[in-house]
Scaffold this active site. Sequence first.
Site, mmCIF file in Angstrom:
data_model
loop_
_atom_site.group_PDB
_atom_site.id
_atom_site.type_symbol
_atom_site.label_atom_id
_atom_site.label_comp_id
_atom_site.label_asym_id
_atom_site.label_seq_id
_atom_site.Cartn_x
_atom_site.Cartn_y
_atom_site.Cartn_z
ATOM 1 N N LYS A 171 60.684 19.459 -41.588
ATOM 2 C CA LYS A 171 60.102 18.546 -40.528
ATOM 3 C C LYS A 171 58.909 19.303 -40.203
ATOM 4 C CE LYS A 171 60.070 17.175 -35.701
ATOM 5 N NZ LYS A 171 60.861 17.160 -34.561
ATOM 6 N N GLU A 188 58.952 16.822 -21.140
ATOM 7 C CA GLU A 188 59.751 17.653 -21.877
ATOM 8 C C GLU A 188 60.215 18.980 -21.067
ATOM 9 O OE1 GLU A 188 60.894 19.210 -26.415
ATOM 10 O OE2 GLU A 188 59.060 17.958 -25.816
ATOM 11 N N GLU A 209 65.403 13.696 -37.011
ATOM 12 C CA GLU A 209 64.333 14.648 -36.405
ATOM 13 C C GLU A 209 64.714 15.349 -35.293
ATOM 14 O OE1 GLU A 209 59.919 13.660 -34.446
ATOM 15 O OE2 GLU A 209 60.928 11.989 -35.659
ATOM 16 N N GLU A 224 52.053 6.001 -33.324
ATOM 17 C CA GLU A 224 52.945 6.891 -32.253
ATOM 18 C C GLU A 224 51.953 7.984 -31.747
ATOM 19 O OE1 GLU A 224 56.290 10.614 -32.286
ATOM 20 O OE2 GLU A 224 56.687 8.793 -33.572
#
Length: 292
Positions: A37, A91, A135, A271
Amino acid sequence: MTQLPDADSGHSFPPQARYCGNVEKALRQIEAGHLDKVVLSRSRKLLAQVDVPRLVQRLMPRNLMGYTYAINLEDSDLPSHARTLVGASPELLLRKRDRHVVSHPLAGSIPRSADALEDQRRAARLLESAKDLREHAYVVDAVAHTLAPYCRTLIVPPAPTLVSTPTMWHLGTRIVGELKDEDASALELALALHPTPAVCGHPNAAAKNFIRQHEGFDRAYFAGLVGWTDLRGDGEWAVTIRCAEVTPQHATLYAGAGVVSGSDPQREWAETEAKMATMWGAMASTLVKEAA
């Protein structure tokens, strides 16, 4: 849903063709087994005068479960407080209270829809997306692996849940632990975790190297940390995402997207556009002046 300015408004770097090309390069590296990733980000610089206090006021009610921040950045070339990092991060990287620690990493996302039924379909689709679950797993595994040596107990849920913002659905996992040593500070733990695969990639070193070679711009404070630690070592640190750097004449927005096997370059670009809409949606009504 709030839209960004037209594609020809402001300066986007890297431009769309190069960004999508970087995603394709990353996918080739993933196929070759060199990466699992990598998070590729971009910026958009707009000629605009922004009322920062009003922007913060607009952001706060949109981010009740997250972290709204505004930080004055010193710069020898500009008057005091002329550069401000403003954001609304969803987050939590690390919270510590006494022996108790919490991390709530996010990875795997889909833009929201203004249509209620379509919005729910997208949320359900995200929960079942093999690509997004993979992911997300890289991030959860890395956070758990890092925190485990510090913890007497560590609870890692077997599956993520949905986290919503005004513009995005995210997969999130709330990881809870009890420290072996209460003297380990929140900052020490946050620095041990950072950067997680949510903002860098996996394996970490290979992802960092790919970003340095191909991303093409300095992230500056984007994807860093914002928070506090007190004298006891308790504290709370969030990831500096959904943010913009504001100067007297410009606003630079930032966003990134995680690339794994199965990613589509155009969807990753879309995105990042949707993530930038978090800031633009609040910023558009606080402009003192916007360039024509």
